[in-house]
Design a protein around this motif. Structure first.
Motif, PDB file in Angstrom:
ATOM      1  N   ARG A   8       0.811  -1.218   0.000  1.00 49.12           N
ATOM      2  CA  ARG A   8       0.000   0.000   0.000  1.00 49.12           C
ATOM      3  C   ARG A   8       0.844   1.268   0.000  1.00 49.12           C
ATOM      4  NH1 ARG A   8      -4.058   0.082   4.719  1.00 49.12           N
ATOM      5  NH2 ARG A   8      -2.517  -1.207   5.808  1.00 49.12           N
ATOM      6  N   CYS A   9       2.151   1.125   0.136  1.00 50.53           N
ATOM      7  CA  CYS A   9       3.046   2.283   0.157  1.00 50.53           C
ATOM      8  C   CYS A   9       3.997   2.283  -1.044  1.00 50.53           C
ATOM      9  CB  CYS A   9       3.855   2.298   1.445  1.00 50.53           C
ATOM     10  SG  CYS A   9       2.877   2.507   2.942  1.00 50.53           S
ATOM     11  N   ARG A  10       3.580   1.655  -2.133  1.00 50.95           N
ATOM     12  CA  ARG A  10       4.413   1.628  -3.333  1.00 50.95           C
ATOM     13  C   ARG A  10       3.775   2.481  -4.424  1.00 50.95           C
ATOM     14  NH1 ARG A  10       5.881  -4.906  -3.435  1.00 50.95           N
ATOM     15  NH2 ARG A  10       6.910  -4.899  -1.376  1.00 50.95           N
ATOM     16  N   LEU A  11       4.581   3.369  -5.006  1.00 55.27           N
ATOM     17  CA  LEU A  11       4.058   4.248  -6.049  1.00 55.27           C
ATOM     18  C   LEU A  11       3.617   3.445  -7.263  1.00 55.27           C
ATOM     19  CD1 LEU A  11       6.574   7.244  -6.097  1.00 55.27           C
ATOM     20  CD2 LEU A  11       4.294   7.181  -5.094  1.00 55.27           C
ATOM     21  N   GLU A  12       4.561   2.748  -7.828  1.00 58.89           N
ATOM     22  CA  GLU A  12       4.315   1.986  -9.060  1.00 58.89           C
ATOM     23  C   GLU A  12       5.397   0.920  -9.133  1.00 58.89           C
ATOM     24  OE1 GLU A  12       3.797   2.869 -13.857  1.00 58.89           O
ATOM     25  OE2 GLU A  12       3.951   4.498 -12.430  1.00 58.89           O
ATOM     26  N   PRO A  13       5.207  -0.206  -8.479  1.00 54.52           N
ATOM     27  CA  PRO A  13       6.296  -1.176  -8.330  1.00 54.52           C
ATOM     28  C   PRO A  13       6.755  -1.756  -9.660  1.00 54.52           C
ATOM     29  CG  PRO A  13       4.211  -2.122  -7.628  1.00 54.52           C
ATOM     30  CD  PRO A  13       3.962  -0.672  -7.861  1.00 54.52           C
ATOM     31  N   HIS A  14       8.004  -2.181  -9.658  1.00 58.48           N
ATOM     32  CA  HIS A  14       8.568  -2.891 -10.801  1.00 58.48           C
ATOM     33  C   HIS A  14       7.706  -4.117 -11.086  1.00 58.48           C
ATOM     34  CE1 HIS A  14      11.469  -5.053 -13.294  1.00 58.48           C
ATOM     35  NE2 HIS A  14      12.217  -3.979 -13.314  1.00 58.48           N
ATOM     36  N   GLU A  15       7.537  -4.441 -12.356  1.00 58.22           N
ATOM     37  CA  GLU A  15       6.679  -5.588 -12.704  1.00 58.22           C
ATOM     38  C   GLU A  15       7.225  -6.895 -12.150  1.00 58.22           C
ATOM     39  OE1 GLU A  15       8.547  -6.307 -17.178  1.00 58.22           O
ATOM     40  OE2 GLU A  15       6.514  -5.507 -16.933  1.00 58.22           O
ATOM     41  N   ARG A  16       8.514  -6.923 -11.826  1.00 55.05           N
ATOM     42  CA  ARG A  16       9.122  -8.105 -11.203  1.00 55.05           C
ATOM     43  C   ARG A  16       9.702  -7.654  -9.857  1.00 55.05           C
ATOM     44  NH1 ARG A  16      11.393 -12.979 -13.287  1.00 55.05           N
ATOM     45  NH2 ARG A  16      11.488 -14.411 -11.522  1.00 55.05           N
ATOM     46  N   THR A  17       8.882  -7.691  -8.832  1.00 55.14           N
ATOM     47  CA  THR A  17       9.295  -7.188  -7.523  1.00 55.14           C
ATOM     48  C   THR A  17       9.390  -8.326  -6.522  1.00 55.14           C
ATOM     49  OG1 THR A  17       8.317  -4.992  -7.855  1.00 55.14           O
ATOM     50  CG2 THR A  17       8.673  -5.691  -5.595  1.00 55.14           C
ATOM     51  N   LEU A  18      10.509  -8.401  -5.806  1.00 60.32           N
ATOM     52  CA  LEU A  18      10.680  -9.322  -4.685  1.00 60.32           C
ATOM     53  C   LEU A  18      10.529  -8.508  -3.404  1.00 60.32           C
ATOM     54  CD1 LEU A  18      13.806 -11.405  -5.811  1.00 60.32           C
ATOM     55  CD2 LEU A  18      11.389 -11.771  -6.354  1.00 60.32           C
ATOM     56  N   SER A  19       9.569  -8.850  -2.585  1.00 60.66           N
ATOM     57  CA  SER A  19       9.352  -8.131  -1.336  1.00 60.66           C
ATOM     58  C   SER A  19      10.297  -8.668  -0.258  1.00 60.66           C
ATOM     59  CB  SER A  19       7.906  -8.284  -0.875  1.00 60.66           C
ATOM     60  OG  SER A  19       7.015  -7.661  -1.779  1.00 60.66           O
ATOM     61  N   MET A  20      10.784  -7.758   0.588  1.00 56.69           N
ATOM     62  CA  MET A  20      11.682  -8.140   1.678  1.00 56.69           C
ATOM     63  C   MET A  20      11.337  -7.320   2.911  1.00 56.69           C
ATOM     64  SD  MET A  20      15.882  -7.945   1.852  1.00 56.69           S
ATOM     65  CE  MET A  20      15.953  -6.182   2.191  1.00 56.69           C
ATOM     66  N   ARG A  21      11.415  -7.943   4.068  1.00 55.53           N
ATOM     67  CA  ARG A  21      11.174  -7.223   5.312  1.00 55.53           C
ATOM     68  C   ARG A  21      12.312  -6.242   5.573  1.00 55.53           C
ATOM     69  NH1 ARG A  21      10.837 -10.962  10.325  1.00 55.53           N
ATOM     70  NH2 ARG A  21       9.347 -11.942   8.911  1.00 55.53           N
ATOM     71  N   TYR A  22      11.951  -5.059   6.008  1.00 51.60           N
ATOM     72  CA  TYR A  22      12.962  -4.072   6.382  1.00 51.60           C
ATOM     73  C   TYR A  22      13.576  -4.440   7.721  1.00 51.60           C
ATOM     74  CZ  TYR A  22      15.098   0.309   7.852  1.00 51.60           C
ATOM     75  OH  TYR A  22      15.987   1.260   8.297  1.00 51.60           O
ATOM     76  N   VAL A  23      14.908  -4.496   7.755  1.00 53.99           N
ATOM     77  CA  VAL A  23      15.640  -4.765   8.995  1.00 53.99           C
ATOM     78  C   VAL A  23      16.565  -3.585   9.255  1.00 53.99           C
ATOM     79  CG1 VAL A  23      17.299  -6.272  10.150  1.00 53.99           C
ATOM     80  CG2 VAL A  23      15.535  -7.269   8.675  1.00 53.99           C
ATOM     81  N   PRO A  24      16.402  -2.875  10.365  1.00 49.58           N
ATOM     82  CA  PRO A  24      17.232  -1.694  10.626  1.00 49.58           C
ATOM     83  C   PRO A  24      18.695  -2.055  10.846  1.00 49.58           C
ATOM     84  CG  PRO A  24      15.264  -1.701  12.010  1.00 49.58           C
ATOM     85  CD  PRO A  24      15.379  -3.063  11.403  1.00 49.58           C
ATOM     86  N   TYR A  25      19.575  -1.193  10.374  1.00 51.96           N
ATOM     87  CA  TYR A  25      21.001  -1.270  10.669  1.00 51.96           C
ATOM     88  C   TYR A  25      21.476   0.156  10.865  1.00 51.96           C
ATOM     89  CZ  TYR A  25      26.017  -1.283   9.848  1.00 51.96           C
ATOM     90  OH  TYR A  25      27.364  -1.052   9.967  1.00 51.96           O
ATOM     91  N   ASN A  26      22.178   0.427  11.966  1.00 53.20           N
ATOM     92  CA  ASN A  26      22.561   1.793  12.326  1.00 53.20           C
ATOM     93  C   ASN A  26      24.049   1.952  12.611  1.00 53.20           C
ATOM     94  OD1 ASN A  26      19.504   1.590  13.934  1.00 53.20           O
ATOM     95  ND2 ASN A  26      19.846   3.110  12.357  1.00 53.20           N
ATOM     96  N   ASP A  27      24.908   1.287  11.889  1.00 52.42           N
ATOM     97  CA  ASP A  27      26.348   1.346  12.167  1.00 52.42           C
ATOM     98  C   ASP A  27      26.626   0.785  13.559  1.00 52.42           C
ATOM     99  OD1 ASP A  27      27.017   2.374   9.719  1.00 52.42           O
ATOM    100  OD2 ASP A  27      27.151   4.446  10.371  1.00 52.42           O
ATOM    101  N   ARG A  28      27.766   1.202  14.106  1.00 48.79           N
ATOM    102  CA  ARG A  28      28.120   0.762  15.457  1.00 48.79           C
ATOM    103  C   ARG A  28      27.099   1.327  16.434  1.00 48.79           C
ATOM    104  NH1 ARG A  28      34.427   2.710  15.198  1.00 48.79           N
ATOM    105  NH2 ARG A  28      35.079   1.405  13.453  1.00 48.79           N
TER     106      ARG A  28
END
Length: 439
Positions: free
Chosen positions: A221-241
């Motif tokens: 629901r938060c995608r403007l116009e996804p690529h016709e071949r889209t692989l969805s992935m869960r967002y995992v935060p990373y913040n350096d050290r």
């Protein structure tokens, strides 16, 4: 397999890539991250292997050189409405006009493509010819990565951690171009790709611009116009050290500590590097602090040390910090005020936190639309930001339970996506499908 990531020299562009890079590494694949020489140390701090490509000058130095040493320019403002550009989905949507889409390409997209990529292409091609990656995963601004992947026949994809304005703009351009008379259909982005591809004996294909597929962390629901071949992935935060702050589990600084909501206000890591990316002046921050000083909240505000010294006063309910890892503080928050950056927006999504977007990041208008349509937050246009206005909207987020409920629904949608480690087998399969060998 061998996987090459290509990133732009911004922490906010690198950090979302790191969890997927480590997932591939942990699965036994060889992984390298390519970036400019001045950004190599930032890459290696993640524990991953860096490849130095591009100019020794930093991007800021190149911009100042182009402008003859003058101050960096502010953001260009189009002389027309961009509402259509940020409409969710593509059904029943009028694309931008030919005049509008060409203005954006000529003034923003193509000049940025030259500036960010021209001095990377040769180095990336040399790297790919030597190392022979099977898959190249590109920052959405790293057009040079697609050229280099095509030269060696590697599969290549866009990594999408924010609203993919460039892909939407490309689709609008192609549709508008079809309606123009023959002979009056310039395509400067195609010309850029074709020139570089031709240098290495390759021909232009639209896949160079769009990627063969995309890896996208946003809920559908938060995608403007996804690529016709889209692989969805869960967002995992990373913040350096990261180190857990000693105050994180202390009693909140507010009159009724046992039931005091915590609110985070942050304006991102890239803004510290670039004056024109700074959404809030010190004076504006001060006015916001003054306006919410009597609210029964604990407000955590991230600002650089030099900005902190310019604040006239810090209310009793406010804690000023230079930096706090998003993945540590977000689970403790009841609301987040931010500039629209990928880390703040995506992190709030996966933790189900109502958001107030007040910045002018490139895709902030799309995030404002998404929050309004899903009910998961509120927004204030940059020109309308005042202390009382922020107080009013923040109070709504905290008192109206519908925002928390809607944010929880988006969270559940975001968490249905496979984690980076679970996506690896699909990447292996898709890479085998697209990988070719170029003699």
């Amino acid at each position: 397999m061998r996987v090459l990531f290509v990133t732009m020299p911004f922490k906010s562009h690198l950090q979302p890539m790191v969890p997927l890079a480590w997932a591939l590494r942990a699965a036994g694949h060889e992984v390298r991250l390519a970036g400019e020489p001045g950004f190599v140390d930032t890459i290696t701090e993640s524990g991953l292997t860096a490849v130095s490509v591009g100019p020794d000058e930093t991007l800021e130095q190149r911009l100042r050189s182009i402008r003859g040493g003058d101050d960096l320019p502010g953001q260009l403002v189009p002389p027309f409405s961009l509402d259509s550009l940020y409409a969710m989905g593509d059904e029943h949507r009028d694309g931008l006009s030919w005049e509008g889409v060409t203005w954006l390409l000529d003034n923003l997209v193509v000049p940025r493509t030259w500036l960010l990529n021209d001095e990377m292409v040769d180095d990336l091609v040399a790297c790919c010819r030597s190392w022979q990656p099977d898959l190249v995963l590109c920052d959405v601004l790293a057009h040079a990565g697609a050229v280099a992947a095509d030269v060696v026949g590697a599969a290549h994809a866009r990594t999408v951690f924010w609203f993919d304005v460039n892909l939407r703009l490309r689709h609008d351009f192609l549709r508008a171009r079809e309606r123009q008379p023959l002979g009056k259909r310039p395509d400067m982005l195609r010309d850029w790709y074709a020139e570089w591809a031709g240098k290495y004996g390759r021909e232009f294909t639209e896949e160079l611009v769009t990627g063969q597929f995309a890896v996208n962390v946003l809920p559908e629901r938060c995608r403007l116009e996804p690529h016709e071949r889209t692989l969805s992935m869960r967002y995992v935060p990373y913040n350096d050290r990261s180190v857990v702050p000693s105050w994180l589990h202390e009693t909140p600084r507010a009159p009724h500590a046992s039931r005091t909501p915590r609110v985070l206000m942050t304006f991102g890591v890239s803004a510290r590097q670039w004056t024109d990316l700074q959404d809030m002046s010190v004076e504006q921050v001060q006015k916001i602090l003054d306006s919410v000083a009597d609210l029964d909240i604990e407000l955590i505000v991230t600002v650089p040390d030099e900005a902190r010294e310019q604040l006239r006063g810090v209310p009793e309910n406010t804690r000023i910090v230079n930096f706090v890892p998003m993945d540590l503080i977000l689970p403790t928050c009841s609301a987040v005020i931010h500039h629209g950056g990928a880390g703040s927006f995506n992190g709030s999504l996966v933790h189900g936190i109502p958001q107030l977007v007040i910045g002018h990041s490139v895709d902030a208008p799309g995030k404002r639309v998404a929050l309004r349509q899903t009910g998961a937050g509120l927004s204030i246009a940059p020109q309308d930001v005042t202390g009382p206005r922020v107080r009013e909207q923040l109070t709504r987020l905290l008192e109206d339970d519908s925002f928390r409920v809607a944010a929880g629904r988006l969270q559940q949608e975001a968490l249905t996506h496979p984690a980076p480690s679970a996506l690896v087998p699909e990447l292996e399969r898709v890479t085998a499908e697209y990988r070719s060998r170029v003699g």
